[in-house]
Design a protein around this motif. Sequence first.
Motif, short mmCIF file in Angstrom:
data_model
loop_
_atom_site.label_atom_id
_atom_site.label_comp_id
_atom_site.label_asym_id
_atom_site.label_seq_id
_atom_site.Cartn_x
_atom_site.Cartn_y
_atom_site.Cartn_z
N LEU A 32 0.82 -1.21 0.00
CA LEU A 32 0.00 0.00 0.00
C LEU A 32 0.86 1.26 0.00
CD1 LEU A 32 -2.70 -1.12 2.58
CD2 LEU A 32 -3.13 -0.51 0.19
N ARG A 35 2.52 1.66 -3.44
CA ARG A 35 1.55 2.08 -4.46
C ARG A 35 1.21 3.56 -4.29
NH1 ARG A 35 -3.91 -1.11 -4.80
NH2 ARG A 35 -4.27 -0.06 -2.84
N ALA A 36 1.07 4.00 -3.05
CA ALA A 36 0.79 5.42 -2.79
C ALA A 36 1.94 6.29 -3.29
CB ALA A 36 0.56 5.65 -1.29
N THR A 39 1.89 6.40 -7.15
CA THR A 39 0.79 7.23 -7.63
C THR A 39 1.10 8.70 -7.44
OG1 THR A 39 -0.77 5.46 -7.12
CG2 THR A 39 -1.70 7.65 -7.45
N GLU A 67 -6.76 8.66 -3.50
CA GLU A 67 -6.36 7.25 -3.38
C GLU A 67 -5.03 7.13 -2.65
OE1 GLU A 67 -6.36 5.77 -7.37
OE2 GLU A 67 -8.53 5.84 -7.52
N ASP A 71 -4.52 4.94 0.68
CA ASP A 71 -3.51 3.88 0.77
C ASP A 71 -2.56 4.12 1.94
OD1 ASP A 71 -4.55 2.51 -1.37
OD2 ASP A 71 -3.05 3.20 -2.81
N ARG A 72 -2.15 5.38 2.13
CA ARG A 72 -1.25 5.70 3.26
C ARG A 72 -1.93 5.43 4.59
NH1 ARG A 72 4.14 5.98 2.30
NH2 ARG A 72 4.49 7.14 0.42
N ALA A 75 -2.11 1.68 5.13
CA ALA A 75 -0.79 1.13 5.45
C ALA A 75 -0.42 1.43 6.89
CB ALA A 75 0.26 1.68 4.49
#
Length: 141
Positions: A32, A35-36, A39, A67, A71-72, A75
Amino acid sequence: MSSSPTRTRCSAEPARRPAAGARQWLAAATTLAQRAERTMLAVAAEVDAGTDLTARDGSRLHLNLTEVVGDRRAALDRMLDLHGASGLRTSSSLQRFWRDVSVAGRHPLLNPYLRVTTTGRGDHARQECQAGTSEGRRAPP
């Protein structure tokens, strides 16, 4: 004199490995967070490219940023769950990060509900029409 072999000191307990579930949560938190980061860097690269962004592009980029925040937060929640109750101590760095991301994630510009609502209303199309009108007159709603 006879030389005796050097003995290594052994612990009575074998090294403890995290449980499989904990390793899975750690992997999910890492995924996560990565991915953050990807992005956010992609959004920054698109904005820094210097090309003209339409209102639709801006709306899409704002959605991407919401998003990132989601995600942050997810996580950090996983990391805090793995760390246990001691992660909530005020002296804990994890608690400070968790608190800061949680508060920042509630900002209206980063709120996923508000962002999706704004995007769903079609504000980007209205803004494009308004930008195309001459002499500052507003297009009809």
